[in-house]
Scaffold this motif. Structure first.
Motif, mmCIF file in Angstrom:
data_model
loop_
_atom_site.group_PDB
_atom_site.id
_atom_site.type_symbol
_atom_site.label_atom_id
_atom_site.label_comp_id
_atom_site.label_asym_id
_atom_site.label_seq_id
_atom_site.Cartn_x
_atom_site.Cartn_y
_atom_site.Cartn_z
ATOM 1 N N ASP A 182 0.865 -1.189 0.000
ATOM 2 C CA ASP A 182 0.000 0.000 0.000
ATOM 3 C C ASP A 182 0.896 1.232 0.000
ATOM 4 O O ASP A 182 2.099 1.138 -0.205
ATOM 5 C CB ASP A 182 -0.957 0.001 1.204
ATOM 6 C CG ASP A 182 -0.241 -0.140 2.546
ATOM 7 O OD1 ASP A 182 0.908 0.361 2.659
ATOM 8 O OD2 ASP A 182 -0.799 -0.755 3.475
ATOM 9 N N GLU A 183 0.306 2.402 0.231
ATOM 10 C CA GLU A 183 1.088 3.627 0.166
ATOM 11 C C GLU A 183 2.170 3.677 1.236
ATOM 12 O O GLU A 183 3.235 4.268 1.033
ATOM 13 C CB GLU A 183 0.150 4.843 0.315
ATOM 14 C CG GLU A 183 -0.782 5.038 -0.878
ATOM 15 C CD GLU A 183 -1.640 6.266 -0.716
ATOM 16 O OE1 GLU A 183 -1.501 6.956 0.326
ATOM 17 O OE2 GLU A 183 -2.444 6.561 -1.623
ATOM 18 N N ARG A 196 5.586 0.018 0.294
ATOM 19 C CA ARG A 196 5.847 -0.212 -1.116
ATOM 20 C C ARG A 196 6.436 -1.610 -1.323
ATOM 21 O O ARG A 196 6.969 -2.220 -0.403
ATOM 22 C CB ARG A 196 6.814 0.848 -1.647
ATOM 23 C CG ARG A 196 6.243 2.261 -1.612
ATOM 24 C CD ARG A 196 7.236 3.261 -2.191
ATOM 25 N NE ARG A 196 6.687 4.607 -2.198
ATOM 26 C CZ ARG A 196 7.345 5.671 -2.643
ATOM 27 N NH1 ARG A 196 8.587 5.525 -3.118
ATOM 28 N NH2 ARG A 196 6.787 6.869 -2.625
#
Length: 332
Positions: free
Chosen positions: A296-297, A300
Motif C-alpha cells: 500500500d502507500e 511499497r
C-alpha cells in the motif's frame, strides 16, 4: 600443525573431513572475525505447540505465536507436530548409515552441479571454494516422491524407505505450516495452497564430522535459505542463528515483514552431527512475488519476483562464503 598438505584444496572423496585428518588444513581456516565461539551465547528460541492447530478454539493462539516468532527471531521450534519419533529416528539412522558407507558407494552420486536432482559433495563447491567447509552432504529432490525415490541411494538397504517416510510426513507438516504462516500474515490460510502442493521439496542431508580444531573452521558459512521455509531435524546441537537485533551469534512473500534467519553450522571435537533440512518452495519455475495485499502507500513493494531456478543459477555463479546473498539481489 602436523605434516601434510595444508594449503591445497581437497576434492570430493579426498577431503579432510572425509579422511578424518587430525589437523585442520589452511584452506579450511576461516578469518578470525567469522569463527565460531565454542561457548556461544544461548537464547530462548520460541516454541510453538501445534497440538491445537486443527481446533478452532486453539488455532488462533497458534497463528499468533507463529506470526510473533516469524517477525522476531525468524526461527522457531515446533512440538506436537504429528511426525512420529520412530520416523524421525529412522531418518537420522539412515543418514548416519549412508555417510558410513565405503567411499565408492557415495561417490556414485558425486557432483558439483547444483541442478542435479541427487548429488553428493563436500564443502560448498569442491575445488572452487576459497575457503572449504567441514561438511559432507547428500541432496535430493523429494516431491513428488514417486518421481525421485528411484534415483536415491540403494544403500543402505533401508535408506529409501526410512527417508521416504520422513520426507512424506514432513511435507504434510510443511503444508499445514504454510496455511498457518499465510494466515498469520493476514492473507488467508489458502493463499499458497495450490502452488505449494505442486511445489518443490529438496532434502539436504548434512554430515559434520568431529573436527580437531572447531574454533578454526565452520561446517557452513553464514547464509539464509531461499525456500519458502525450511524444517530442520538434527542429531545434536550445532546450528547457530544470528540475532538480528544486535548482530551476535546465538546457538540454537511477506514484503519484509517476516525475515529469513541467517544461520551457520558450528563444529565440535567429540561427535559427528547430522542435520536433515527439508526445504519447501514453489515449483522450479514458479515465480514467488510479494502478496498484493501487503502493498500500500505506506508499504511499497520491496522485492522483485523470483523462482527456485533463479536461486540455483545464483548459487552456480556466486560464492555465498564471500557474503553474497540471493535475497539482496532481489531488493528494489
Amino acid at each position: 600443525m602436523e605434516d601434510g598438505d595444508t594449503s591445497s584444496l581437497f576434492p570430493i572423496g579426498k577431503s579432510a573431513q572425509e579422511k578424518g585428518l587430525s589437523y585442520v588444513p589452511d584452506c579450511y581456516v576461516v578469518p578470525p572475525p567469522q569463527r565460531s565461539n565454542l561457548t556461544p551465547e544461548t537464547t530462548n528460541v520460541p516454541v510453538v505447540d501445534l497440538a491445537g492447530l486443527h481446533d478452532p478454539g486453539g488455532r488462533s493462539h497458534i497463528i499468533k505465536d507463529i506470526g510473533s516468532a516469524s517477525r522476531g527471531l525468524g526461527f522457531f521450534q515446533i512440538i506436537n507436530h504429528g511426525v512420529c519419533q520412530s520416523v524421525l529416528d529412522g531418518a537420522l539412522s539412515s543418514a548416519f548409515d549412508f555417510f558410513n558407507l565405503p567411499m565408492e558407494k557415495k561417490l556414485e552420486f558425486m557432483s558439483n552441479d547444483v541442478q542435479k536432482p541427487v548429488r553428493y559433495g563436500t564443502s560448498l563447491k569442491d575445488g572452487i571454494d576459497k575457503v572449504q567447509f567441514w561438511r559432507i552432504f547428500l541432496k535430493h529432490y523429494a516431491h513428488p516422491l514417486k518421481d525421485w525415490v528411484e534415483l536415491w541411494p540403494k544403500s543402505p538397504a533401508n535408506y529409501r524407505e526410512n527417508m521416504g517416510k520422513y520426507a512424506t510426513d514432513v511435507r504434510k507438516l510443511a503444508l499445514e505450516l504454510t496455511t498457518a504462516i499465510t494466515e498469520s500474515l493476514g492473507i488467508g490460510p489458502t493463499y499458497l495452497n495450490n502452488k505449494m502442493e505442486e511445489g518443490m521439496q529438496v532434502m539436504a542431508i548434512n554430515c559434520y564430522p568431529a573436527c580437531p580444531k572447531p574454533e578454526l573452521a565452520l561446517g557452513l558459512p553464514p547464509h539464509s535459505d531461499y525456500s519458502c521455509f525450511t524444517i530442520l531435524l538434527q542429531s545434536s546441537q550445532g546450528l547457530e542463528i544470528m540475532d538480528r537485533n544486535d548482530g551476535t551469534w546465538r546457538a540454537v512473500l511477506s514484503n519484509g515483514f517476516y525475515k529469513s534467519v541467517v544461520h551457520r553450522a558450528a563444529l565440535n571435537t567429540e561427535r559427528t552431527r547430522i542435520s536433515i533440512a527439508s526445504l519447501h518452495s514453489l515449483g522450479m519455475d514458479e515465480k514467488m512475488e510479494t502478496a498484493k495485499e501487503l502493498i500500500d502507500e505506506q508499504h511499497r513493494k520491496n522485492y522483485k519476483e523470483s523462482s527456485f531456478r533463479d536461486f540455483l543459477n545464483f548459487l552456480s555463479a556466486n560464492d555465498i562464503a564471500e557474503g553474497k546473498s540471493f535475497i539482496q539481489t532481489l531488493k528494489i
